[in-house]
Design a protein around this motif. Structure first.
Motif, PDB file in Angstrom:
ATOM      1  N   GLU A 237      -0.400  -0.163  -4.595  1.00 12.66           N
ATOM      2  CA  GLU A 237      -0.715  -0.152  -6.143  1.00 12.66           C
ATOM      3  C   GLU A 237       0.639  -0.225  -6.850  1.00 12.66           C
ATOM      4  O   GLU A 237       1.615   0.149  -6.241  1.00 12.66           O
ATOM      5  CB  GLU A 237      -1.207   1.301  -6.283  1.00 12.66           C
ATOM      6  CG  GLU A 237      -2.717   1.445  -6.125  1.00 12.66           C
ATOM      7  CD  GLU A 237      -3.431   2.677  -6.503  1.00 12.66           C
ATOM      8  OE1 GLU A 237      -3.154   3.028  -7.701  1.00 12.66           O
ATOM      9  OE2 GLU A 237      -4.318   3.062  -5.937  1.00 12.66           O
TER      10      GLU A 237
ATOM     11  N   ARG B   5      -9.729  -2.668   3.841  1.00 11.44           N
ATOM     12  CA  ARG B   5      -9.501  -2.745   2.534  1.00 11.44           C
ATOM     13  C   ARG B   5      -8.193  -3.261   2.103  1.00 11.44           C
ATOM     14  O   ARG B   5      -7.465  -2.476   2.737  1.00 11.44           O
ATOM     15  CB  ARG B   5     -10.262  -1.622   1.656  1.00 11.44           C
ATOM     16  CG  ARG B   5     -10.130  -1.589   0.257  1.00 11.44           C
ATOM     17  CD  ARG B   5     -10.720  -0.545  -0.412  1.00 11.44           C
ATOM     18  NE  ARG B   5     -10.871  -0.534  -1.899  1.00 11.44           N
ATOM     19  CZ  ARG B   5     -11.339   0.388  -2.700  1.00 11.44           C
ATOM     20  NH1 ARG B   5     -11.993   1.393  -2.127  1.00 11.44           N
ATOM     21  NH2 ARG B   5     -11.581   0.057  -3.933  1.00 11.44           N
TER      22      ARG B   5
ATOM     23  N   HIS C  40      -2.394  -0.920   1.303  1.00 12.15           N
ATOM     24  CA  HIS C  40      -2.609  -0.268   0.121  1.00 12.15           C
ATOM     25  C   HIS C  40      -1.367  -0.405  -0.616  1.00 12.15           C
ATOM     26  O   HIS C  40      -0.397   0.201  -0.119  1.00 12.15           O
ATOM     27  CB  HIS C  40      -3.034   1.223   0.496  1.00 12.15           C
ATOM     28  CG  HIS C  40      -3.158   1.987  -1.047  1.00 12.15           C
ATOM     29  ND1 HIS C  40      -3.496   3.298  -0.910  1.00 12.15           N
ATOM     30  CD2 HIS C  40      -3.634   1.538  -2.039  1.00 12.15           C
ATOM     31  CE1 HIS C  40      -3.612   3.776  -2.031  1.00 12.15           C
ATOM     32  NE2 HIS C  40      -3.670   2.657  -2.845  1.00 12.15           N
TER      33      HIS C  40
ATOM     34  N   ARG D  25      -8.654   1.707   4.482  1.00 10.07           N
ATOM     35  CA  ARG D  25      -7.379   0.605   3.929  1.00 10.07           C
ATOM     36  C   ARG D  25      -6.663   0.381   4.849  1.00 10.07           C
ATOM     37  O   ARG D  25      -5.794   0.839   5.554  1.00 10.07           O
ATOM     38  CB  ARG D  25      -6.887   1.597   2.842  1.00 10.07           C
ATOM     39  CG  ARG D  25      -7.686   2.102   1.725  1.00 10.07           C
ATOM     40  CD  ARG D  25      -6.832   2.940   0.606  1.00 10.07           C
ATOM     41  NE  ARG D  25      -6.653   4.162   1.289  1.00 10.07           N
ATOM     42  CZ  ARG D  25      -6.073   5.199   0.456  1.00 10.07           C
ATOM     43  NH1 ARG D  25      -6.223   5.207  -0.884  1.00 10.07           N
ATOM     44  NH2 ARG D  25      -5.732   6.418   1.189  1.00 10.07           N
TER      45      ARG D  25
ATOM     46  N   ILE E 221      -5.597  -3.528  -0.915  1.00  8.39           N
ATOM     47  CA  ILE E 221      -5.365  -3.003  -2.260  1.00  8.39           C
ATOM     48  C   ILE E 221      -4.370  -3.592  -3.119  1.00  8.39           C
ATOM     49  O   ILE E 221      -3.331  -3.483  -2.354  1.00  8.39           O
ATOM     50  CB  ILE E 221      -5.700  -1.513  -2.548  1.00  8.39           C
ATOM     51  CG1 ILE E 221      -6.813  -1.055  -2.059  1.00  8.39           C
ATOM     52  CG2 ILE E 221      -5.512  -1.083  -4.053  1.00  8.39           C
ATOM     53  CD1 ILE E 221      -7.247   0.577  -2.192  1.00  8.39           C
TER      54      ILE E 221
ATOM     55  N   GLU F 121      -3.284   2.149   8.455  1.00 13.36           N
ATOM     56  CA  GLU F 121      -3.048   1.684   6.988  1.00 13.36           C
ATOM     57  C   GLU F 121      -1.588   1.456   6.724  1.00 13.36           C
ATOM     58  O   GLU F 121      -0.574   2.029   7.376  1.00 13.36           O
ATOM     59  CB  GLU F 121      -3.418   2.978   5.833  1.00 13.36           C
ATOM     60  CG  GLU F 121      -3.265   2.679   4.608  1.00 13.36           C
ATOM     61  CD  GLU F 121      -3.400   4.011   3.517  1.00 13.36           C
ATOM     62  OE1 GLU F 121      -3.136   4.086   2.572  1.00 13.36           O
ATOM     63  OE2 GLU F 121      -4.062   4.808   4.126  1.00 13.36           O
TER      64      GLU F 121
ATOM     65  N   ASP G 226       2.733   1.502  -2.049  1.00 10.79           N
ATOM     66  CA  ASP G 226       2.352   1.973  -3.449  1.00 10.79           C
ATOM     67  C   ASP G 226       3.895   1.964  -4.116  1.00 10.79           C
ATOM     68  O   ASP G 226       4.876   2.846  -3.591  1.00 10.79           O
ATOM     69  CB  ASP G 226       1.976   3.352  -3.651  1.00 10.79           C
ATOM     70  CG  ASP G 226       0.517   3.296  -3.144  1.00 10.79           C
ATOM     71  OD1 ASP G 226       0.086   2.035  -2.887  1.00 10.79           O
ATOM     72  OD2 ASP G 226      -0.010   4.266  -2.952  1.00 10.79           O
TER      73      ASP G 226
ATOM     74  N   ARG H  41       1.151   1.378   3.616  1.00 11.75           N
ATOM     75  CA  ARG H  41       1.050   1.824   2.097  1.00 11.75           C
ATOM     76  C   ARG H  41       2.321   1.258   1.550  1.00 11.75           C
ATOM     77  O   ARG H  41       3.574   1.657   2.037  1.00 11.75           O
ATOM     78  CB  ARG H  41       1.143   3.261   2.124  1.00 11.75           C
ATOM     79  CG  ARG H  41       1.074   3.803   0.732  1.00 11.75           C
ATOM     80  CD  ARG H  41       1.018   5.257   0.674  1.00 11.75           C
ATOM     81  NE  ARG H  41      -0.608   5.627   0.994  1.00 11.75           N
ATOM     82  CZ  ARG H  41      -1.211   6.690   1.297  1.00 11.75           C
ATOM     83  NH1 ARG H  41      -0.359   7.920   1.211  1.00 11.75           N
ATOM     84  NH2 ARG H  41      -2.464   6.686   1.692  1.00 11.75           N
TER      85      ARG H  41
END
Length: 478
Positions: free
Chosen positions: A212, A230, A210, A207, A232, A182, A186, A184
């Motif tokens: 967000e 995935r 990722h 994920r 996101i 993954e 965020d 990340r």
């Protein structure tokens, strides 16, 4: 540390540091490349300086033994450790650096949470066999991850690349990045563009990317991206372009891409194979959507999706399936968005067909009598979007009634006062409820012709009501 304790390679580095001279050990023997991490630390924190010279650590091809611990240290010199091999994970957490270059190096991981870099940070072509932790990093320049490869040992649950809450002052360049796990981001902020062209992100069933509340100052370039897992992008802010041309997005049985609640200037989703998995664009605002229907998967979530323009211009029959793949919920907003897009392009016929499809979809949510009345309106005038159909019905019924009453004329109520019988105008009197030609009041059909007259009167009222409903809908729409 005394100079006498140093190996020949360490002595070369020590003498070169004060003047910023580069040391290349790639042509030396394997045993002659080893440099202890504590020597690097001593140089970076308390190394020699010469007046009028800029100290810098520039070394290539070294093998760094032992842990390089620079936690919360302040390093005033440039650090370039290219094509080096680290035996242990360097720890730069909370440190403050001028510039860091690890191009082409092999590392078991990198611990750099909350690191501050006044310039750029270059990890180009690095091979990481463990997580790269850059959460909360503050990088004033650009972050380079082109051609890097990041994997983690089996069973590792943490993201392999952690950039959450990071702040990159220029571009984040990660073209051809390869990850197994993954990523990340965020709450990350990239003042320039995020570049992931030809990247390969793999985390099947999990994920892959990722991010967000990601904020990007310009564009997100993902052309020819291949993602297994995935993606996101929930809550992302991208004022420029989200380029997904030639992408391969795959997450069978789950969500392939979630870009909900985003604000994006332009999205290009074209020329790639069909997405494997669900596409979620709910509550997203897009100024221009460049979407090829062939790329859409079987499951699409577009509730409250807003876009100003839509390309390429294709017939509505190719766009409407997108609106029907958002579960069993009827969303009139989606039809209105597509209608508005066709009207802005000047295609009123396509806009009418979308509105007709909207009414038919809405009909399926009504009670039985509502559905029955809807079928009548659809058959009669196409819910007002096909008004000429009503004239066809009128002409057909007029022809049937005229022939029938010509073959079997009804008797007059008052023979002495009745006008000459005309089967055409008698049928018109029955069909058109607001116009009278004096025929219906003067003649009284009997037997089967009386039942025919009832049918014509009822059909006339239904046609008049549906025409009126269609005209009212058209006027209110305009």
């Amino acid at each position: 540390m005394e100079i006498n304790d140093l190996t020949p390679a360490e002595q070369r580095l020590w003498r070169a540091f004060a003047t910023g001279t580069a040391v290349d050990l790639r042509d030396t023997g394997a045993d002659e490349r080893a440099i202890r991490a504590r020597v690097l630390r001593a140089l970076l924190l308390n190394g020699p300086h010469e007046p009028g010279e800029i100290a810098a650590m520039k070394i290539a091809g070294a093998r760094i033994t032992g842990p390089l611990d620079l936690r919360y240290a302040t390093v005033e010199s440039v650090v370039r450790l290219s094509h080096c091999r680290f035996d242990e994970v360097p720890d730069l957490s909370g440190s403050q650096l001028k510039y860091l270059n690890l191009t082409g190096s092999r590392l078991p991981g990198l611990a750099s949470a909350r690191v501050r870099v006044d310039g750029g940070m270059r990890l180009t072509s690095c091979l990481f066999r463990g997580p790269v932790r850059l959460g909360g990093a503050q990088i004033a320049g650009a972050l380079y991850l082109e051609d890097a490869e990041i994997t983690a040992p089996a069973g590792t649950e943490d993201p392999v690349l952690q950039l959450h809450q990071a702040n990159v002052g220029e571009d984040l360049c990660a073209s051809r990045l390869r990850t197994r796990g993954e990523i990340r981001l965020d709450g990350a902020r990239v003042s320039g563009s995020l570049r992931l062209e030809e990247a390969e992100l793999s985390n099947p069933g999990g994920r892959a990317f990722h991010s967000e509340a990601l904020e990007v100052g310009a564009n997100v370039m993902c052309r020819r991206l291949s993602a297994h897992g995935r993606i996101i992008l929930r809550g992302a802010r991208i004022p420029g372009l989200l380029d997904l041309l030639y992408c391969r997005l795959s997450n069978p049985g789950g969500t392939a891409m979630q870009a909900s609640s985003c604000v994006i200037g332009e999205v290009w989703l074209r020329k790639g194979p069909p997405i494997e998995g669900m596409l979620n664009l709910r509550r997203t605002q897009i100024e221009h959507l460049n979407l090829e229907p062939e790329m859409l998967p079987d499951h699409v979530r577009i509730l409250d999706l807003t876009y100003t323009s839509l390309t390429p211009h294709v017939p509505p029959e190719q766009r409407l399936p997108m609106l029907e793949r958002d579960g069993d919920t009827f969303d009139p907003h989606s039809y209105e968005q597509l209608t508005a897009a066709y009207r802005r392009s000047g295609d009123d016929r396509a806009a009418r067909l979308v509105q007709l499809a909207k009414q038919r979809r809405h009909r399926s949510t009504l009670s039985w009598y509502g559905r029955l009345w809807g079928h009548v309106q659809d058959a009669a005038v196409g819910y007002g979007f096909r008004p000429l159909r009503a004239f066809g019905w009128l002409l057909g019924l007029l022809a049937v009634g005229s022939v029938a009453y010509a073959l079997d004329p009804p008797p007059p109520l008052k023979p002495a006062e009745a006008p000459d019988f005309n089967p055409v105008f008698f049928t018109l009197d029955l069909l058109v409820p607001v116009i009278s030609f004096g025929q219906e009041a003067a003649y009284a059909p009997e037997g089967w012709s009386q039942w025919l007259s009832y049918v014509l009167v009822l059909a006339g009222w239904i046609l008049a009501t549906t025409i009126l409903a269609g005209v009212t809908r058209t006027v209110s729409r305009q």
